[in-house]
Design a protein around this motif. Structure first.
Motif, mmCIF file in Angstrom:
data_model
loop_
_atom_site.group_PDB
_atom_site.id
_atom_site.type_symbol
_atom_site.label_atom_id
_atom_site.label_comp_id
_atom_site.label_asym_id
_atom_site.label_seq_id
_atom_site.Cartn_x
_atom_site.Cartn_y
_atom_site.Cartn_z
ATOM 1 N N GLU A 162 -44.225 37.246 -32.782
ATOM 2 C CA GLU A 162 -43.274 38.861 -33.992
ATOM 3 C C GLU A 162 -42.454 38.566 -33.845
ATOM 4 O O GLU A 162 -41.098 39.073 -33.662
ATOM 5 N N ALA A 165 -39.998 36.502 -34.830
ATOM 6 C CA ALA A 165 -39.488 36.419 -36.460
ATOM 7 C C ALA A 165 -38.299 37.583 -35.922
ATOM 8 O O ALA A 165 -37.163 37.681 -36.649
ATOM 9 N N GLU A 169 -34.772 37.562 -37.654
ATOM 10 C CA GLU A 169 -33.752 38.735 -39.064
ATOM 11 C C GLU A 169 -32.287 39.193 -38.252
ATOM 12 O O GLU A 169 -31.552 39.026 -39.110
ATOM 13 N N LEU A 178 -39.503 35.546 -42.274
ATOM 14 C CA LEU A 178 -40.496 35.665 -43.287
ATOM 15 C C LEU A 178 -41.857 34.688 -42.722
ATOM 16 O O LEU A 178 -42.999 34.509 -42.721
ATOM 17 N N TYR A 181 -43.696 35.707 -39.772
ATOM 18 C CA TYR A 181 -44.273 36.845 -39.608
ATOM 19 C C TYR A 181 -45.743 36.655 -40.291
ATOM 20 O O TYR A 181 -46.955 37.222 -40.198
ATOM 21 N N ARG A 199 -42.378 43.440 -41.213
ATOM 22 C CA ARG A 199 -41.659 42.424 -42.355
ATOM 23 C C ARG A 199 -41.700 43.314 -43.517
ATOM 24 O O ARG A 199 -40.702 43.253 -44.130
ATOM 25 N N ASP A 226 -47.424 45.924 -47.492
ATOM 26 C CA ASP A 226 -47.148 45.933 -45.946
ATOM 27 C C ASP A 226 -47.030 47.162 -45.328
ATOM 28 O O ASP A 226 -48.396 47.371 -44.085
#
Length: 267
Positions: A162, A165, A169, A178, A181, A199, A226
């Motif tokens: 995470e 990610a 991002e 993505l 995630y 996400r 989500d």
């Protein structure tokens, strides 16, 4: 002890891929009180520039914060709740830290981050708030009445993915984010509520920036799914941090995404 960090474990907003700059009439001054600094930090965090800078701050300190808070509070008895405000100079170094005068834990944390440096802020003397809550865990016992042992604070595989990610991002590598995630979700670890929440925020931000109606609707539907999963998993979790996730912002994000989807599908 549960460490509740609203700007670090999750986020109400993240880097918006298509956001336009917002006016930030902050004056280049030093703050004379923690109350004034907190108020200004909250005001700036409502702007797009403020959200971006808060995101940079969160991702920079998150790797060290858990250990530092543990070191600074090892002899303290929870609950402990306090806030600090880091004020960044025009070149991105910490020019001032405002903290409660009667908190040794706050003073310790401030000292640990005194050499922190970020990118140049939108304006000189830019305040960012760090809120700390240390609470004792609930006493959970097995069928024989024996207390469960406390789990060590570790960076689990899903949390590690995470974080990667979030960095992707931040660098606007959205497809990579993505994919990371998705890998984190497959782990099915304890950090899953935050993975789904973050996400969902990526999908929501991308939808708000999109000019294509079909893509916007698809991303809003993904975001809603989500957020709902995050809330469901958090409500079922034993630990306080996950259960508190909905209060931090997931419910508000779900409501925003739902309203935007209704607007797109029923103009």
């Amino acid at each position: 002890m549960a460490l509740l960090l609203p700007s670090l474990g999750t986020r109400a907003q993240v880097n918006d891929p298509g956001a336009s700059p917002s006016p930030t009439p902050a004056r280049p001054i030093r703050f004379t009180s923690l109350t004034d600094a907190v108020a200004e930090a909250k005001r700036l965090n409502e702007t797009e520039e403020g959200k971006r800078y808060d995101f940079d701050f969160s991702t920079t300190v998150s790797d060290r914060l858990g250990d530092i808070v543990g070191q600074c509070s090892k002899d303290s008895k929870p609950p402990i709740i306090f806030g600090l405000v880091f004020v960044f100079a025009s070149d991105g170094h910490v020019a001032q830290v405002l903290k409660p005068p009667d908190s040794t834990e706050a003073a310790c944390i401030a000292a640990k981050f005194e050499n922190l440096r970020l990118r140049a802020p939108p304006q000189p003397d830019w305040p960012v708030q760090l809120h700390i809550e240390l609470r004792p865990p609930p006493e959970e016992r097995d069928a024989a009445g024996k207390r469960y042992p406390l789990e060590p604070a570790v960076i689990t595989k899903d949390r590690e993915l995470e974080r990667k990610a979030l960095r992707a991002e931040r660098d606007k590598n959205y497809e990579e984010a993505l994919a990371l995630y998705a890998k984190a979700i497959k782990v099915k670890g304890n950090f899953a509520p935050f993975v789904y929440q973050n996400r969902g925020m990526l999908y929501l931000s991308r939808a708000k920036a999109s000019q294509d109606r079909k893509s916007k609707i698809a991303d809003l539907q993904r975001a809603i799914a989500d957020f709902k999963t995050s809330i469901k998993l958090g409500a079922a979790a034993k630990d306080q941090l996950n259960r508190g996730l909905e209060k931090i912002g997931t419910r508000a994000n779900l409501e925003e995404a739902t309203k935007l989807l209704e607007k797109e599908t029923h103009p």
